[in-house]
Design an enzyme around this catalytic site. Sequence first.
Site, short mmCIF file in Angstrom:
data_model
loop_
_atom_site.label_atom_id
_atom_site.label_comp_id
_atom_site.label_asym_id
_atom_site.label_seq_id
_atom_site.Cartn_x
_atom_site.Cartn_y
_atom_site.Cartn_z
N GLU A 143 0.81 -1.22 0.00
CA GLU A 143 0.00 0.00 0.00
C GLU A 143 0.85 1.27 0.00
OE1 GLU A 143 -2.72 -0.37 3.28
OE2 GLU A 143 -3.99 -1.79 2.21
N GLU A 299 -6.36 -7.87 -1.15
CA GLU A 299 -7.09 -7.87 0.12
C GLU A 299 -8.56 -7.58 -0.20
OE1 GLU A 299 -5.42 -5.30 3.08
OE2 GLU A 299 -3.35 -5.90 2.62
#
Length: 661
Positions: A143, A299
């Site tokens: 991320e 995710e």
Amino acid sequence: MIGIGVDYYPEHWDRELWEEDARLMKESGVNVVRMAEFAWCRMEPEEGRFDFGWLDDAIDLFQRNGIQVVLGVPTMTPPAWLTQRYPDVLPDLPGQASSRPGVRGHRCYNSPSMRRFTRIITERMAMRYGKHPAVIGWQTDNEFMLHMCRCRHCKNGFVEWLRNEYGTLERLNREWGTVVWSGEFSDWEQIGLHETPERYMNPSLLLDYRRFQSESVVNFQRVQVEEIRKHSEGQWITHNTWTAPLPLDLAALYGELDFASIDYYPASSADKAVSNPYSGALLLDLIRGIKGKNFWVMEQYGGPPGSWMPTWPSPYPGFIRAFAWQSISRGADGVLFFRWRSGVAGAEQFWHGLIDHGNVPGRRLAEFRRFAEEAGALSERLYGSRVENEAAILYDFDSHTALQLQPQVDGFDYYEHMKAVHRSFQKLGIGVDVLHTPDQIASRYKLLVIPSLFVIGEHTAAKIRSFVEQGGTVVATPRTGVKRTNNQCHMLQLPGPLADCFGVRVSEYDPIGPGVHAIQDESGNLYSCGLWNDLLETTSAEPIARHAESFYKGTPAVTRNRLGSGQAYYVGTFPEEAYLRSLFGMIAGETGIEARTDLPEGVHLSRRKRGTESVLFVLNLSREPNAVQLERPMKSLLTGTIAAPNLELEPYGVEILEIDS
């Protein structure tokens, strides 16, 4: 094979649990796990001392169970020994807790120490697992996000970046317009960020600093990519970006990677049950558009997020399965759920997984199992098929960033405006690609929307103009053509370098903010509008809607211009969604794009194609039952039966239909 899996952290659990976890995963339909993206301290507990034995054992365990592995490079979480001995690793982010060790993301992309140790840990991992038969791919870091770091390495790097970009201070001063407020630089060392609030700083400097930091992320990632490519065979590399577009150039970030990936957490609260599926559709389309190819979800929502925020409501029955299918319907070739089991320690204890802390499989795992069984059965049919659309939206990193730096009017947000445009297409059943660079504009598209293209250079203008001249239709909205690429204003009447393309001039504008005005179309229908009103003068365009009130009542508000073989629409306000649907529906009819006006709220359509084979996904992403009228009876790929033309869907119901070639 469609990747169906979970994120797993063996370092968090006693080894006694591993065997049973792997067995239950396999039984539940898992064929891939992601591991190790936060485990640097376990792989290198002290500088230069490596311990991969535990990871070897975990990978071998999954291999024995027929489960493949994606490895994450753990550079988002530098270990304590690294930040203690080499404090230049930590970013200088005044007032931000993420610059402290023990959180995560506590690394400066330009730190020499961080880059050196990143290369070492990546090299060691790649040499060990780059040819491991169970490891199919790699995730860089985790991320990435932009750090507005002000450390000396970032300052020095920025100055060097500016020297390469502008060559001389004279040119930099001219391009930034530093003469304003007596800000001209006479020495390169005078340049930097200060404690002054950004709203008072030179916007050209601020945009360039974000460009520099975005490039810094790419250069930092390149260290990992180089080592993985050097030591691996047949393994892919991706990265998992997250949520709405960050002030980060995603096209550049993914340029050297094999495909894009996303972390997708659709909101489970009742107040967002209506809007969230449409926002999620845009996010997935945006990720697919980065590379113009299929992507992975690293995710996927597996349970209610919580921890540093109040825990979200529990997902409605069918929610987990339906949103996983939404990801696949929009181009995902892999969906990994976060996480296998809710953590019992650390800051993410209440970011729930498929199994709760009590370690008793429940409703969420059962729903995952159903999805995994369905996706596994359709894997051969779906894997590698593509989403192909005839309409596109151009997302622009520079415009998004510049509009964040200088908000134009109270209540306006670039990405929220993109959502409104995209949502209007979805409610018409029109699939949309999201483009990230003007070079992705292609003749296969019949319709292109350029929402608030605030920053525009001649290259982009030429691409858009050529698209129209060669038969395409383009739609622009307010605040298009305002800035040059150096973030100075064009000395041209708006829409600046595209004025001739649209055949209009903005004679004046009225930033009305939260005020509500109205426009009237040619049929006399009234629609509300807000935020911003452009007062248009036509040069070659024709008005198709006019302002219905204020001192500029009767002034053109929406226009259409014919140029070459195509046409260009300028929407000089931010109208309600009903008007956008009406406009896009009309254009769809003109251009031969299939559209429909009878889709119930929350029902989404998407298609994946491979050769002459097409699959239609019909998803009811709402808490209410809905019915959809099909053109004809179609075969259900989920049940093998023929679905009636009046297709009834339960709340969060999913149907996948075979379309005759």
